[in-house]
Design a protein around this motif. Structure first.
Motif, mmCIF file in Angstrom:
data_model
loop_
_atom_site.group_PDB
_atom_site.id
_atom_site.type_symbol
_atom_site.label_atom_id
_atom_site.label_comp_id
_atom_site.label_asym_id
_atom_site.label_seq_id
_atom_site.Cartn_x
_atom_site.Cartn_y
_atom_site.Cartn_z
ATOM 1 N N ARG A 87 -34.761 35.718 26.249
ATOM 2 C CA ARG A 87 -35.384 36.820 26.992
ATOM 3 C C ARG A 87 -36.795 37.069 26.428
ATOM 4 N N PRO A 88 -37.751 37.339 27.302
ATOM 5 C CA PRO A 88 -39.119 37.605 26.832
ATOM 6 C C PRO A 88 -39.132 38.671 25.735
ATOM 7 N N GLY A 89 -39.903 38.398 24.695
ATOM 8 C CA GLY A 89 -40.042 39.330 23.581
ATOM 9 C C GLY A 89 -38.974 39.226 22.512
ATOM 10 N N ARG A 90 -37.987 38.352 22.676
ATOM 11 C CA ARG A 90 -36.874 38.265 21.726
ATOM 12 C C ARG A 90 -36.864 36.958 20.930
ATOM 13 N N ARG A 91 -37.854 36.099 21.149
ATOM 14 C CA ARG A 91 -37.845 34.785 20.497
ATOM 15 C C ARG A 91 -37.873 34.896 18.972
ATOM 16 N N ASN A 92 -38.696 35.763 18.422
ATOM 17 C CA ASN A 92 -38.783 35.883 16.960
ATOM 18 C C ASN A 92 -37.475 36.360 16.345
ATOM 19 N N ALA A 93 -36.778 37.248 17.024
ATOM 20 C CA ALA A 93 -35.479 37.716 16.515
ATOM 21 C C ALA A 93 -34.474 36.567 16.470
ATOM 22 N N VAL A 94 -34.466 35.747 17.499
ATOM 23 C CA VAL A 94 -33.546 34.610 17.529
ATOM 24 C C VAL A 94 -33.954 33.576 16.484
ATOM 25 N N LEU A 95 -35.247 33.360 16.320
ATOM 26 C CA LEU A 95 -35.703 32.426 15.282
ATOM 27 C C LEU A 95 -35.284 32.886 13.886
ATOM 28 N N ARG A 96 -35.324 34.182 13.624
ATOM 29 C CA ARG A 96 -34.870 34.698 12.329
ATOM 30 C C ARG A 96 -33.380 34.436 12.135
ATOM 31 N N ALA A 97 -32.605 34.613 13.197
ATOM 32 C CA ALA A 97 -31.166 34.343 13.112
ATOM 33 C C ALA A 97 -30.908 32.860 12.842
ATOM 34 N N ASP A 102 -27.142 38.766 23.531
ATOM 35 C CA ASP A 102 -27.959 39.597 24.426
ATOM 36 C C ASP A 102 -29.399 39.108 24.543
ATOM 37 N N ASP A 103 -29.822 38.233 23.630
ATOM 38 C CA ASP A 103 -31.192 37.708 23.638
ATOM 39 C C ASP A 103 -31.327 36.392 24.391
ATOM 40 N N VAL A 104 -30.206 35.767 24.692
ATOM 41 C CA VAL A 104 -30.212 34.419 25.276
ATOM 42 C C VAL A 104 -29.883 34.485 26.762
ATOM 43 N N ILE A 105 -30.702 33.809 27.558
ATOM 44 C CA ILE A 105 -30.474 33.728 29.003
ATOM 45 C C ILE A 105 -29.631 32.509 29.355
ATOM 46 N N SER A 108 -43.028 26.133 27.900
ATOM 47 C CA SER A 108 -41.777 26.875 27.713
ATOM 48 C C SER A 108 -41.939 27.932 26.622
ATOM 49 N N PRO A 109 -42.704 28.980 26.878
ATOM 50 C CA PRO A 109 -42.965 29.973 25.830
ATOM 51 C C PRO A 109 -41.758 30.817 25.449
ATOM 52 N N HIS A 110 -40.725 30.823 26.271
ATOM 53 C CA HIS A 110 -39.547 31.638 25.997
ATOM 54 C C HIS A 110 -38.336 30.783 25.642
ATOM 55 N N SER A 111 -38.584 29.616 25.078
ATOM 56 C CA SER A 111 -37.491 28.729 24.683
ATOM 57 C C SER A 111 -37.613 28.340 23.220
ATOM 58 N N ILE A 112 -36.460 28.074 22.632
ATOM 59 C CA ILE A 112 -36.366 27.464 21.305
ATOM 60 C C ILE A 112 -35.621 26.160 21.515
#
Length: 103
Positions: free
Chosen positions: A11-21, A88-91, A54-58
């Motif tokens: 989800r837009p704006g949540r990439r850094n949180a997922v990267l930390r996880a 909740d952060d992943v589409i 793909s700015p909203h992908s890891i």
């Protein structure tokens, strides 16, 4: 050796949180039997006409000794906890399991 390419659409704006996880999870995964590598990558900001953007992908690039090891990884409790934590952060997640085309 199998190569896993996974695109995790965030989800837009949540990439850094997922990267930390993922950063917290990485040493645990690397210690798993059969794991050769486990790396998170993000889109390189290049303005070229031939590149996907793909700015909203890891993107995860992983290497596993066998499908059995990969399946054990997927079923590990730390992976279940990780998926629950970022749910909740992943589409969407697209996973490709690849093998060498030429041996």
């Amino acid at each position: 050796m199998l190569t896993v390419l996974a695109e995790i659409c965030i989800r837009p704006g949540r990439r850094n949180a997922v990267l930390r996880a993922i950063e917290e999870l990485t040493p645990v995964v690397l210690a798993e039997e059969g794991c050769g590598s486990y790396q998170a990558l993000i889109d390189h900001k290049a303005q070229t006409p031939w590149k996907q953007h793909s700015p909203h992908s890891i993107f995860m690039v992983e290497h596993w000794v066998s499908l059995r090891h990969l399946e054990q990884h997927q079923q590990a409790s730390h992976m279940e906890n990780h998926r629950a934590a970022i749910r909740d952060d992943v589409i969407d997640v697209k996973i490709f399991v690849l093998e060498p085309a030429v041996k």
